[in-house]
Design a protein around this motif. Structure first.
Motif, PDB file in Angstrom:
ATOM      1  N   THR A 447      53.419  67.432  42.383  1.00 21.28           N
ATOM      2  CA  THR A 447      52.514  68.187  41.530  1.00 21.28           C
ATOM      3  C   THR A 447      51.052  67.906  41.875  1.00 21.28           C
ATOM      4  OG1 THR A 447      54.175  68.100  39.795  1.00 21.28           O
ATOM      5  CG2 THR A 447      51.942  68.687  39.132  1.00 21.28           C
ATOM      6  N   GLU A 448      50.708  66.640  42.042  1.00 20.68           N
ATOM      7  CA  GLU A 448      49.307  66.299  42.309  1.00 20.68           C
ATOM      8  C   GLU A 448      48.808  66.926  43.604  1.00 20.68           C
ATOM      9  OE1 GLU A 448      47.103  64.723  40.406  1.00 20.68           O
ATOM     10  OE2 GLU A 448      48.624  64.511  38.845  1.00 20.68           O
ATOM     11  N   LYS A 449      49.641  66.921  44.654  1.00 20.51           N
ATOM     12  CA  LYS A 449      49.199  67.458  45.953  1.00 20.51           C
ATOM     13  C   LYS A 449      49.066  68.972  45.893  1.00 20.51           C
ATOM     14  CE  LYS A 449      48.808  65.359  49.255  1.00 20.51           C
ATOM     15  NZ  LYS A 449      47.730  64.584  49.889  1.00 20.51           N
ATOM     16  N   VAL A 450      50.029  69.637  45.256  1.00 24.00           N
ATOM     17  CA  VAL A 450      49.974  71.091  45.173  1.00 24.00           C
ATOM     18  C   VAL A 450      48.754  71.537  44.369  1.00 24.00           C
ATOM     19  CG1 VAL A 450      51.074  72.798  43.667  1.00 24.00           C
ATOM     20  CG2 VAL A 450      52.249  71.983  45.676  1.00 24.00           C
ATOM     21  N   ARG A 451      48.432  70.781  43.304  1.00 26.92           N
ATOM     22  CA  ARG A 451      47.244  71.125  42.512  1.00 26.92           C
ATOM     23  C   ARG A 451      45.961  70.867  43.287  1.00 26.92           C
ATOM     24  NH1 ARG A 451      49.529  69.965  36.683  1.00 26.92           N
ATOM     25  NH2 ARG A 451      48.962  67.762  36.846  1.00 26.92           N
ATOM     26  N   GLN A 452      45.970  69.834  44.101  1.00 21.54           N
ATOM     27  CA  GLN A 452      44.765  69.555  44.890  1.00 21.54           C
ATOM     28  C   GLN A 452      44.480  70.693  45.862  1.00 21.54           C
ATOM     29  OE1 GLN A 452      45.001  65.776  46.923  1.00 21.54           O
ATOM     30  NE2 GLN A 452      45.422  64.754  44.992  1.00 21.54           N
ATOM     31  N   VAL A 453      45.525  71.319  46.371  1.00 17.82           N
ATOM     32  CA  VAL A 453      45.327  72.443  47.287  1.00 17.82           C
ATOM     33  C   VAL A 453      45.042  73.701  46.480  1.00 17.82           C
ATOM     34  CG1 VAL A 453      46.409  73.892  49.036  1.00 17.82           C
ATOM     35  CG2 VAL A 453      46.789  71.428  49.050  1.00 17.82           C
ATOM     36  N   GLY A 454      45.942  73.990  45.544  1.00 20.79           N
ATOM     37  CA  GLY A 454      45.722  75.110  44.635  1.00 20.79           C
ATOM     38  C   GLY A 454      46.047  76.471  45.227  1.00 20.79           C
ATOM     39  N   PHE A 455      46.285  77.428  44.347  1.00 25.51           N
ATOM     40  CA  PHE A 455      46.487  78.828  44.728  1.00 25.51           C
ATOM     41  C   PHE A 455      45.224  79.578  44.333  1.00 25.51           C
ATOM     42  CE2 PHE A 455      50.901  78.480  45.832  1.00 25.51           C
ATOM     43  CZ  PHE A 455      51.371  77.426  45.065  1.00 25.51           C
ATOM     44  N   ASP A 456      44.524  80.114  45.311  1.00 27.65           N
ATOM     45  CA  ASP A 456      43.211  80.718  45.072  1.00 27.65           C
ATOM     46  C   ASP A 456      43.335  81.984  44.222  1.00 27.65           C
ATOM     47  OD1 ASP A 456      40.695  81.947  45.238  1.00 27.65           O
ATOM     48  OD2 ASP A 456      40.358  81.205  47.264  1.00 27.65           O
ATOM     49  N   PRO A 457      42.791  81.969  43.000  1.00 32.42           N
ATOM     50  CA  PRO A 457      42.939  83.142  42.126  1.00 32.42           C
ATOM     51  C   PRO A 457      42.203  84.379  42.634  1.00 32.42           C
ATOM     52  CG  PRO A 457      41.543  81.491  41.082  1.00 32.42           C
ATOM     53  CD  PRO A 457      42.105  80.854  42.307  1.00 32.42           C
ATOM     54  N   ARG A 458      41.443  84.256  43.728  1.00 30.31           N
ATOM     55  CA  ARG A 458      40.817  85.452  44.296  1.00 30.31           C
ATOM     56  C   ARG A 458      41.844  86.325  45.019  1.00 30.31           C
ATOM     57  NH1 ARG A 458      35.836  82.685  47.483  1.00 30.31           N
ATOM     58  NH2 ARG A 458      37.313  80.958  47.662  1.00 30.31           N
ATOM     59  N   LEU A 459      43.054  85.795  45.230  1.00 25.54           N
ATOM     60  CA  LEU A 459      44.090  86.584  45.906  1.00 25.54           C
ATOM     61  C   LEU A 459      44.946  87.286  44.869  1.00 25.54           C
ATOM     62  CD1 LEU A 459      44.812  83.879  48.538  1.00 25.54           C
ATOM     63  CD2 LEU A 459      44.230  86.242  49.101  1.00 25.54           C
ATOM     64  N   VAL A 460      44.681  88.579  44.695  1.00 30.97           N
ATOM     65  CA  VAL A 460      45.280  89.300  43.576  1.00 30.97           C
ATOM     66  C   VAL A 460      46.673  89.838  43.917  1.00 30.97           C
ATOM     67  CG1 VAL A 460      44.917  91.139  41.894  1.00 30.97           C
ATOM     68  CG2 VAL A 460      42.972  89.917  42.825  1.00 30.97           C
ATOM     69  N   ARG A 461      46.822  90.382  45.106  1.00 38.07           N
ATOM     70  CA  ARG A 461      48.107  90.998  45.450  1.00 38.07           C
ATOM     71  C   ARG A 461      48.913  90.080  46.348  1.00 38.07           C
ATOM     72  NH1 ARG A 461      47.897  95.135  42.768  1.00 38.07           N
ATOM     73  NH2 ARG A 461      46.083  96.458  42.480  1.00 38.07           N
ATOM     74  N   VAL A 462      49.627  90.673  47.277  1.00 35.20           N
ATOM     75  CA  VAL A 462      50.513  89.887  48.129  1.00 35.20           C
ATOM     76  C   VAL A 462      49.708  88.859  48.913  1.00 35.20           C
ATOM     77  CG1 VAL A 462      52.157  89.952  50.023  1.00 35.20           C
ATOM     78  CG2 VAL A 462      52.094  91.809  48.363  1.00 35.20           C
TER      79      VAL A 462
END
Lengths: 534, 534
Positions: A447-462
């Motif tokens: 969990t900690e590593k995935v959160r450190q990288v993160g999913f960029d909310p600027r990517l709206v679609r695929v």
């Protein structure tokens, strides 16, 4: 009598007033002494430390053997880092239909095509500005090249020195091994700290103790070396994460080494609980994002519950008209309509309170082959941060989507991103598992590593590979093909290798008609100029 | 005729079948060659690299001057890192009421008191297990101590070498400076890569090129040194972030240096847009969490809109019966009831799509003193990652809550966390701003950095400093007292220094009756044993 009483009252007031003033004064002094009111330009000190090293490099070790000829080897030239990078497509050698499917060739995308030509100059200039700021914030003297001088009488530490901000450390390994002479002397210089003696030794003269430049001398070499065992460095210029350059010199010789100055980064540990076996409910949270597909979502939940009745499932939902999704250990989050794919992913992982998080798409179905214990075992027993599984389509085709990724330095135009199908190597002890850089959208991760990288909310679609690109250098990624989840969606296309969502995302990188938003983001955010993929 | 036709059909089938087999075979071969099927135990190689260094340290440079006496200095002893740490309280010297308010003394908390004595042994053992795994994943040979041998004829790079996984780099600075002799020879050894020549030089014999151990020799020293300018290191054992140890030796002398092996970490940049001035709407998103206080929340929004009509406001809401919060540029997220304070904070920041995020509490009120442009300017022009402002209570009392934090190594019992009021230094060019380690709950920060640290959703109720403890070593924290927001809550307590929410959170660290959840988390998650604070 009245007058004396009035004066007594006045005197009392004066007394109380002066006591209060005294008290306030004492409080002020106490608090003022607690803080260091010095005004500092830390950046200047950092720059000065780095400049010293760069000068030294230019001067000291570049030997000139230009008169001696050499024969360049053809193979070596290609593999060394070049001064720019290229995104080269494979020529289309086999001109038959579906050739690319059987023999995937490398195709290239030019990312600046995502911008209107009139806007490009401004975008490029702003990107360079942001990039320079980023480099300034992330580099330190610890990254610069230092070369040790040969035949130097100086002994000193070349790596491994670290001190917390404003604290002290004993410098190990300092010594002078000169041939006999009448007087032995050394000096030490720093930019962000001072030197002291933890202990003093007779027959050694020290000047400028407690300063950024000290000098020691003695007629007895062993006394000087004994004294050198007690030199401490104290960081005086605060910075949470940088490095100072120490110059250690004697007559005719100069050495340089760095001391990292940084707060100790505290660990972020999770208690797995007292169970002897892997307690999946305590260790793993399942996370997913849903949009308009409540029926598929419920099928997913029902299938999970057959095998894991008490695992928490977090659902990020950006549907337009949300319906309640309820049940024990179900956490349903409502987002503004259409916020998007990666915004939903980032929301879901932001809520996880267990050591591991399992990402699933809302149209997956768990089966008896979806053994989460296997993924936990790999993560517990290796240094992997993320392990992908396999997604089985209705046709039986099972995909792991393993890819390797690398970024090649490109200079001001931007860097080159290279994506290839495949993996790096098989993991010893786990014959079904390999190491890669990107995997399919079914994975368990710290969990900690995935959160450190993160999913960029600027990517709206695929979007898919963006997460793994952002994770380069941070995530140690693996893939095991023996943990399988079913994909509930219908077959698209006629081939046995049916077009799934995964393939669509994948297709974005094969065909030049990729989303402009994604390419514009790769261009600016990740400072890239082009992508090659196969 | 029928028979011949049947045979023709059969032959056709056989032909088609063999063509398909050939094609499939070709495809299989093509894909098989693309992946490296070697089975590797990367951990063994890493351990071997680190062991080499540790052995060398034990052997080579520990000089013995035990016979030479020294005089320990009292002042030095305290400030050097000890082999354990202590959380010592200040004795209560002034025994008057409110003494602690005027002359804050240091109090200490023992974190293991958060656990029932019967559970403590298990907790401690599991924590040590998790901690060891964490250390194993985060350390490499680049952290170990290396000492350069004096009077060595070897010249070599001591820091600054880096290569991407599976790629090559030219090793700079290698040379031999021996006195004249008949034959000069050197050798190089690595654990995770091989050596090659980018070019060859006459009169130099190279053995084992393309292996992990090569040897070079020549009768002409300048030829050998010319050849040493063309040595490349190629990483062959994949790892996304580690270091290899290279041993460089000649007759009687041995040097060691590390080469970092890691993917280049791509930047995560944001486009500020073409405006000449600071475009707050493009650069900043305001984030807050709300619970049951829709009226206060609306007051906050109304006050923001007076000054920033188009800035996006993200609201994380875990109220039991949620009401819609609407308006242009308002993003309202609904959470399961009571998920908690830090879960809400982590959700809100997970949704930000601008370079900076401004954190506000839902009972703040913006005024004409709430100049966000000032905060943006500090972040744009310095290397700070986060800058706090000031919160003004109804009474006029304005708080910045500046604290310094440090963690002292403590061994197996856990580390010591020290929290003190105050700051490190004033920032040159920004006379109202200082550098600290923790600030008040009104701050603007780089979105990427704040997300990398994160707000731990395991903290359900009051928590504040935990974020800054998690941020140690990552965040460069500042505080400017000239950006002020008003706090709308009523006065609590009779003193001019009224008890605000902030003070309550602060109080948790002054008084031993702190939340068990928070202390248990400090103990396990951050591997601490005690806290001192004033």
């Amino acid at each position: 009598m009245f007058l004396r009483g009035a004066m007594r009252v006045q005197r009392k007031k004066a007394l109380v007033a002066s006591m209060i003033s005294l008290l306030l004064g004492a409080v002020l002094v106490y608090h003022w002494k607690a803080s260091d009111s010095s005004v500092l330009n830390v950046q200047q000190r950092l720059d000065s430390a780095m400049e010293k090293l760069i000068e030294r490099n230019a001067r000291h070790w570049e030997n000139s053997y230009d008169d001696i000829p050499y024969h360049l080897k053809q193979t070596s030239v290609g593999s060394l880092a070049r001064n720019g990078c290229m995104c080269e497509e494979d020529p289309q050698s086999i001109k038959v239909p579906l050739a690319d499917l059987f023999f995937p060739r490398v195709s290239a995308q030019d990312l600046k095509l995502a911008f209107r030509p009139s806007k490009l100059a401004g975008v490029k200039q702003r990107r360079q500005q942001e990039y320079n700021d980023f480099r300034r914030r992330s580099q330190s003297a610890a990254d610069l090249l230092i070369v040790a001088e040969p035949n130097s009488p100086l002994q000193y530490p070349t790596q491994g020195l670290e001190v917390q901000p404003k604290r002290s450390v004993l410098i190990p390994g300092l010594a002078l091994k000169h041939k006999p002479r009448s007087l032995y002397s050394v000096n030490l210089t720093a930019s962000m700290g001072i030197f002291n003696m933890a202990a003093t030794v007779n027959e050694v003269q020290v000047s400028n103790e407690g300063k950024m430049h000290i000098a020691l001398s003695s007629r007895a070499l062993s006394a000087l070396n004994r004294q050198l065992q007690f030199i401490t460095y104290t960081n005086t210029i605060f910075h949470p994460n940088t490095a100072d350059v120490v110059q250690f010199g004697t007559d005719g010789f100069q050495a340089a080494f760095t001391i990292k100055i940084r707060h100790e980064i505290p660990p972020k540990l999770y208690d797995p609980g007292p169970s002897a076996e892997y307690n999946i409910s305590a260790l793993v949270t399942i996370a997913t994002k849903t949009f308009l597909r409540y029926d598929k979502l419920q099928d997913l939940i029902d299938s999970i519950r057959l095998f894991y009745p008490t695992v928490t499932i977090i659902i990020a939902d950006d549907s337009e008209h949300t319906k309640p999704v309820t049940g024990p250990y179900i956490e349903h989050y409502i987002m503004p309509f259409g916020k998007g794919w990666f915004a939903g992913r980032n929301l879901a992982i932001s809520q996880v309170t267990t050591k591991y998080v399992l990402w699933v798409d809302d149209d997956f179905i768990f089966t008896s082959n979806t053994r989460l214990e296997k993924m936990v075992e790999v993560l517990e027993r290796t240094t992997l941060d993320l392990v992908g599984g396999a997604v089985r389509e209705v046709t039986g085709y099972t995909a792991t989507y393993r890819h390797t990724i690398s970024i090649e330095d490109g200079g001001e135009e931007g860097d080159c991103l290279h994506i290839r199908r495949g993996f790096h190597h098989i993991i010893e002890g786990f014959p079904n598992c390999v190491v890669a850089d990107a995997v399919i959208n079914f994975f368990m991760a710290r969990t900690e590593k995935v959160r450190q990288v993160g999913f960029d909310p600027r990517l709206v679609r695929v979007a898919h590979l963006e997460f793994f690109v952002d994770g380069l250098g941070s995530l140690h990624v693996g893939s095991c093909d023996d943990v399988i989840v079913n994909h509930a969606s219908k077959i698209k296309g006629m081939l046995p290798w049916g077009q799934s969502e995964t393939d669509k995302a994948y297709s974005k990188f094969r065909y030049p008609a990729a989303s402009n938003i994604q390419n514009a983001l790769f261009y600016f955010k990740n400072h890239l100029k082009c992508i090659t993929s196969n």
